[in-house]
Enzyme design. Structure first.
Site, PDB file in Angstrom:
ATOM      1  N   GLY A  26      13.329  61.142 -86.068  1.00 13.95           N
ATOM      2  CA  GLY A  26      13.779  62.326 -87.108  1.00 13.95           C
ATOM      3  C   GLY A  26      14.277  63.427 -86.860  1.00 13.95           C
ATOM      4  N   CYS A  27      14.491  64.192 -88.294  1.00 15.93           N
ATOM      5  CA  CYS A  27      14.937  65.529 -87.902  1.00 15.93           C
ATOM      6  C   CYS A  27      14.407  66.292 -86.626  1.00 15.93           C
ATOM      7  CB  CYS A  27      14.690  66.383 -89.618  1.00 15.93           C
ATOM      8  SG  CYS A  27      14.826  67.939 -89.092  1.00 15.93           S
ATOM      9  N   PHE A  28      14.694  66.372 -85.657  1.00 11.17           N
ATOM     10  CA  PHE A  28      14.528  67.372 -84.831  1.00 11.17           C
ATOM     11  C   PHE A  28      13.641  68.737 -85.071  1.00 11.17           C
ATOM     12  CE2 PHE A  28      18.677  68.493 -82.393  1.00 11.17           C
ATOM     13  CZ  PHE A  28      18.763  69.651 -83.998  1.00 11.17           C
TER      14      PHE A  28
END
Length: 157
Positions: free
Chosen positions: A9-11
């Site tokens: 997902g969002c890093f």
């Protein structure tokens, strides 16, 4: 030192989550698994480059094993979601383990079997296991984003 690469997902949140563990010596957020050389955040965010937002983790294998890092990966996100994590939707937010050698591939595949057998998740694990290709570092303002801004802007962290 050794290297592990995960997309969950969002890093921003993934990076912040992994930084908490002893033996993790460095993290870098970036893009991997796509067809465009040196993509920008804006290009990856559009979902047309094939890249995943990912975190490259440098770690000391004498302190933390790759198998432990894979366990942390499964604890950090919902591996049953296909091409999304929380509000972030698209191929770039897929659950993926990028392996750098045959040992990492084997461990990743065995851990998927192990976590599936635990019966923790109501759906099947959707995590992909892909050979690591070129890793392109994200722009500087994305590195250590949550540390810099003190915000858990992602669903992880």
């Amino acid at each position: 030192m050794a290297t592990a690469i995960f997309g969950a997902g969002c890093f921003w949140g993934v990076e912040a989550f992994f930084e908490k563990f002893e033996g993790v010596t460095a993290t870098t957020v970036g893009y991997i698994g796509g067809h465009l050389e040196n993509p920008s955040y804006e290009e990856v965010k559009q979902g047309n480059t094939g890249h995943a937002e990912a975190v490259r983790i440098e770690y000391n294998p004498a302190v933390i094993t790759y198998a432990k890092l894979v366990n942390i990966f499964f604890e950090a996100h919902d591996p049953t979601q296909v091409n999304r994590q929380g509000i972030d939707v698209g191929h770039q937010y897929r659950s993926v383990i990028f392996y750098t050698d045959a040992s990492q591939k084997y461990i990743a595949e065995e851990k998927i079997k192990e976590w599936s057998a635990k019966g923790i998740f109501k759906r099947s694990i959707a995590t992909q296991v892909e050979e690591a290709t070129s890793f392109f570092e994200a722009e500087e303002h994305h590195q250590k984003y949550i540390q810099k801004h003190g915000s858990a802007a992602c669903s992880i962290g």
